[in-house]
Design a protein around this motif. Sequence first.
Motif, PDB file in Angstrom:
ATOM      1  N   ARG A  88       0.801  -1.226   0.000  1.00 50.93           N
ATOM      2  CA  ARG A  88       0.000   0.000   0.000  1.00 50.93           C
ATOM      3  C   ARG A  88       0.834   1.276   0.000  1.00 50.93           C
ATOM      4  O   ARG A  88       0.629   2.143  -0.864  1.00 50.93           O
ATOM      5  N   PRO A  89       1.785   1.477   0.905  1.00 54.85           N
ATOM      6  CA  PRO A  89       2.540   2.742   0.868  1.00 54.85           C
ATOM      7  C   PRO A  89       3.300   2.924  -0.445  1.00 54.85           C
ATOM      8  O   PRO A  89       3.309   4.027  -1.014  1.00 54.85           O
ATOM      9  N   MET A 140       0.882   3.834  -3.307  1.00 51.91           N
ATOM     10  CA  MET A 140       0.454   5.234  -3.280  1.00 51.91           C
ATOM     11  C   MET A 140       1.542   6.149  -3.830  1.00 51.91           C
ATOM     12  O   MET A 140       1.274   7.069  -4.603  1.00 51.91           O
ATOM     13  N   THR A 183     -11.689  15.963  -7.922  1.00 56.23           N
ATOM     14  CA  THR A 183     -11.592  16.347  -6.519  1.00 56.23           C
ATOM     15  C   THR A 183     -12.950  16.760  -5.962  1.00 56.23           C
ATOM     16  O   THR A 183     -13.320  16.378  -4.836  1.00 56.23           O
ATOM     17  N   LEU A 230      -4.375  15.241  -3.456  1.00 53.97           N
ATOM     18  CA  LEU A 230      -3.827  14.380  -2.402  1.00 53.97           C
ATOM     19  C   LEU A 230      -4.356  14.783  -1.029  1.00 53.97           C
ATOM     20  O   LEU A 230      -4.635  13.917  -0.181  1.00 53.97           O
ATOM     21  N   ILE A 231      -4.493  16.082  -0.801  1.00 55.01           N
ATOM     22  CA  ILE A 231      -5.054  16.547   0.476  1.00 55.01           C
ATOM     23  C   ILE A 231      -6.490  16.051   0.632  1.00 55.01           C
ATOM     24  O   ILE A 231      -6.877  15.550   1.698  1.00 55.01           O
ATOM     25  N   ILE A 253      -7.893  13.475  -0.858  1.00 59.35           N
ATOM     26  CA  ILE A 253      -7.878  12.020  -0.679  1.00 59.35           C
ATOM     27  C   ILE A 253      -7.524  11.666   0.768  1.00 59.35           C
ATOM     28  O   ILE A 253      -8.137  10.774   1.374  1.00 59.35           O
ATOM     29  N   ALA A 254      -6.532  12.359   1.320  1.00 62.93           N
ATOM     30  CA  ALA A 254      -6.145  12.082   2.700  1.00 62.93           C
ATOM     31  C   ALA A 254      -7.286  12.389   3.665  1.00 62.93           C
ATOM     32  O   ALA A 254      -7.560  11.607   4.591  1.00 62.93           O
ATOM     33  N   VAL A 255      -7.960  13.519   3.465  1.00 64.81           N
ATOM     34  CA  VAL A 255      -9.086  13.878   4.334  1.00 64.81           C
ATOM     35  C   VAL A 255     -10.198  12.841   4.211  1.00 64.81           C
ATOM     36  O   VAL A 255     -10.764  12.384   5.219  1.00 64.81           O
ATOM     37  N   SER A 277     -10.003   9.676   3.220  1.00 63.30           N
ATOM     38  CA  SER A 277      -9.613   8.372   3.757  1.00 63.30           C
ATOM     39  C   SER A 277      -9.603   8.380   5.279  1.00 63.30           C
ATOM     40  O   SER A 277     -10.118   7.455   5.920  1.00 63.30           O
ATOM     41  N   ARG A 278      -9.024   9.434   5.870  1.00 64.84           N
ATOM     42  CA  ARG A 278      -8.961   9.485   7.324  1.00 64.84           C
ATOM     43  C   ARG A 278     -10.347   9.620   7.933  1.00 64.84           C
ATOM     44  O   ARG A 278     -10.663   8.988   8.938  1.00 64.84           O
ATOM     45  N   GLY A 292      -6.630   4.900  -0.287  1.00 64.72           N
ATOM     46  CA  GLY A 292      -6.884   6.228  -0.800  1.00 64.72           C
ATOM     47  C   GLY A 292      -6.172   6.498  -2.106  1.00 64.72           C
ATOM     48  O   GLY A 292      -5.970   7.639  -2.488  1.00 64.72           O
TER      49      GLY A 292
END
Length: 584
Positions: A230-231, A234, A265, A415-416, A418-420, A422-423, A583
């Motif tokens: 996964r890491p 990404m 987005t 990316l921001i 996606i991070a929001v 996913s978290r 994500g």
Amino acid sequence: MTTTPLTTLALRRAAAAALGKLEGTVTAPVARALTAGGAVLTIASAFLSWTWTADFPGDLTVNGYPGGLQWLTVTAGLLLLLQSLSAHGVRGLGGLGPHGHTIALRRLALGALATSWFTLGAIAVELGGLANLTAGGWVAAFAVLPALYGALALPADQHAATPADALPAWRERLQVTAIAAFGLFLFTYAIETSYGELFEGFLITLGFGAAAHLKSGLFERTSALLTRQRPFAMAAAFAAAALFPLTQSDDHNANVGVNILIFATVALGLNIVVGLTGLLDLGYVAFLGVGAYTAALISGSAYSPFHHAEVPFWAAALIGAGVSMIFGVLIGAPTLRLRGDYLAIVTIGFGEIFHLTVQNLDGTSGPNITNGPNGIPNIPDISLFGFSLGTAHTIGSFTIGRFANYFFLMLLVTLIVIAVFSRAGNSRIGRAWIAIREDETAAEAMGINGFRTKLTAFALGAALAGLAGTVSAHVTYTVVPNPYVFAGSTPPNSAFLLAAVVLGGMGTVSGPLLGASLLYLIPEKLEFLQNYQLLAFGVALILLMRFRPEGIVANRRRQLEFHQADLPEQAGPADTITLTKAGA
């Protein structure tokens, strides 16, 4: 005429009997030989001249070298040949599908037939009849038929795809790198297609190939590989996306890439409201407009009444997201106690109110704030740390143009988001959203505050849309009211955004990204669809609801709900295109 269950069962038995008769007409070795031989003939036919005139795009008059659509025929034939060898047990190709699995083989044979016949049909339509085909064109028309006959004659064994064993880490990372490079190649090829027939043929080949390998279990094994890495997956996906502008010599393609990222987005933000929480918001594009107008008003445009109060971009982005969030709270607070169709009607009303308001704030019908239908033009380019995104820059042999600069900025914004997403989706509030989507009454009975939880989703989705809107204002130079409607001729609008979420797959990360890319790129490449976009997308959604209601990239929970009857066969390829949980 309605069909009873007994009638449907009888029809299925008749079709199975007919196919069984065909399967018994030739022996398995002969069918295998026909399939592989037909694939080879299909590939060879592309090296012949298909027409006598170069008036058809791609120049299909050359013997010995494929051109234009002939390359797609070569690709379809090669996929068919590899799948045929895999199905026949050739060592080294087992990753394409289990031995004896012929469903994928049949779909690839149909794909090769569709690709070659589409090209020949396009030649006949473009040039005025089948008389424009040469001997090579007629060879291509019949070359794939032995492969199709052989694939249909093989027994329809449906062996379950066995999960691939874990390989050493370096080999798996090498495979992930190859997957990311292949994805970059597909996107670059699609965006660089120079005429409509080539893009249509690409969609045909890609569609049949994806359907075949989805059935063979290749996507399931790829998903398992990406989950284990996964890491690294990404990072590879981000690197592939960042390399896209460097592959483009035409700045228009980079512009298309920027708009796809903006559209994707915003669709991902809508996925929080629709996909995770189950709220039908049909006025969501208004939050994108709020962010865009906020950035236009405070970024130094001479046509803004606040042009003296110019702020740097990072502040404009935060203010645009914050104002959109405030609007989300103000609109959601009195309306989110409604459910279903009533909520959808109210959100449509909000979208129309926003559109009419910005049109009337022109100094005549209201205060002069938005300049009415003329909008706010001459929005300056973004400058970050003394680096102007509106100026082309040279790095070695690469020239990074204006839209390439904005592509990199929008990639960071994506990316921001996606991070929001996913978290938030994997957090306690995300589980509460899913509980409300499944059954709001039961969720409230278990102690979840339904109104506050839905309002949080509404506000967060609005903030993400506003953040994307701040970049969109600078990319387009001008903010006007026309795009911010429920349904229009060009994306983004609320109907397109909702279609992107449903088409791609609700509740996933990669689904809206893929759906938005398709919905933006297809009208961009197929000019004849520009006047029939809503009709085309309506037909596409009907077909999708019939054959894959969970979306292209399926959320595992929704896939199990829609395919409980054939669970062992369909439960595998969930979130197959990229990682949902990661994500990516």
